[in-house]
Scaffold this active site. Sequence first.
Site, PDB file in Angstrom:
ATOM      1  N   CYS A   1       0.854  -1.191   0.000  1.00 17.20           N
ATOM      2  CA  CYS A   1       0.000   0.000   0.000  1.00 17.20           C
ATOM      3  C   CYS A   1       0.894   1.247   0.000  1.00 17.20           C
ATOM      4  CB  CYS A   1      -0.904   0.008   1.229  1.00 17.20           C
ATOM      5  SG  CYS A   1      -2.059   1.416   1.246  1.00 17.20           S
TER       6      CYS A   1
ATOM      7  N   ASP B   1       0.445   3.796   1.740  1.00 25.06           N
ATOM      8  CA  ASP B   1       0.349   4.410   3.074  1.00 25.06           C
ATOM      9  C   ASP B   1       1.728   4.803   3.626  1.00 25.06           C
ATOM     10  OD1 ASP B   1       0.117   4.604   6.044  1.00 25.06           O
ATOM     11  OD2 ASP B   1      -1.968   4.085   5.620  1.00 25.06           O
TER      12      ASP B   1
ATOM     13  N   HIS C   1      -1.867  -3.826   5.112  1.00 25.13           N
ATOM     14  CA  HIS C   1      -1.687  -3.393   6.504  1.00 25.13           C
ATOM     15  C   HIS C   1      -3.049  -3.205   7.147  1.00 25.13           C
ATOM     16  CE1 HIS C   1      -2.613   0.992   5.883  1.00 25.13           C
ATOM     17  NE2 HIS C   1      -2.366   0.638   4.653  1.00 25.13           N
TER      18      HIS C   1
ATOM     19  N   CYS D   1      -6.136  -0.024   6.916  1.00 31.16           N
ATOM     20  CA  CYS D   1      -5.872   0.572   5.596  1.00 31.16           C
ATOM     21  C   CYS D   1      -7.010   1.522   5.202  1.00 31.16           C
ATOM     22  CB  CYS D   1      -5.731  -0.526   4.546  1.00 31.16           C
ATOM     23  SG  CYS D   1      -5.407   0.103   2.889  1.00 31.16           S
TER      24      CYS D   1
HETATM   25 CO    CO Z   1      -3.423   1.273   3.027  1.00 28.18          CO
END
Ligand code: CO
Length: 224
Positions: A46, A48, A102, A105
């Site tokens: 991701c 993130d 994760h 998310c």
């Molecule tokens: Co995420």
Amino acid sequence: MAGDDDILPRLLANNRVWAAEVERDNPGFFERLAHQQTPRVLWIGCSDSRVPGNESIGLMPGEIFFHRNIANQMQMVDFNGLAVLQYAVDWLRVRHIVICGHYGCGGVKTALKQNELGLLNNWLHGVGELSRKHKARLDALADRQHRIDALCELNVIEQVRNVCRNPILLQAWRRGQEIAVHGWIYELHSGRLKDLEATVEAERLAEATLDAAVARPSLSSRPA
Ligand code: CO
């Protein structure tokens, strides 16, 4: 946020310190690396900002081929992801592909809430479909946090399935290339990774392995 204005000069200064440290500990490291990359792992994660890359698994530059997008998707119509997959499998000949999601998310949360977010709704359509497919199971969980975390896990397993069903992988397996696909999840609160036991090493094992991973009762139990 205080100090925000100097973030880019800080990044450049940090970079000089880091490069000097690596070179001091490992003279000639960058010069050698510049000539060739031979990563053994393709990492699909991701975007993130709280999920680290190399540093969380103790690896140096050159060891992992990275692809990151919102909610760690591998979609059949995403040319960016497909190009990465093909290059990693056919040319770099990576030995492992890790789909790393994760907990917590934001992309997965968005898909659950079904808010109007324009293009993001298109991108996260598959995650929304996944939540509808597993609605009964998700609804049975204690609270919203557990539902989000369970869907984060299901999303990782689904992306492992997408990779395993992709013609790039199927052709690699059929010509005898050794390549394994794994599903991991990162826990933001502890910085720890968990293996979702969704590893597939051969075409014939894919569906049964992933069905078992989805059915596993430990779904959404966070690492201790
Ligand atoms: Co995420």
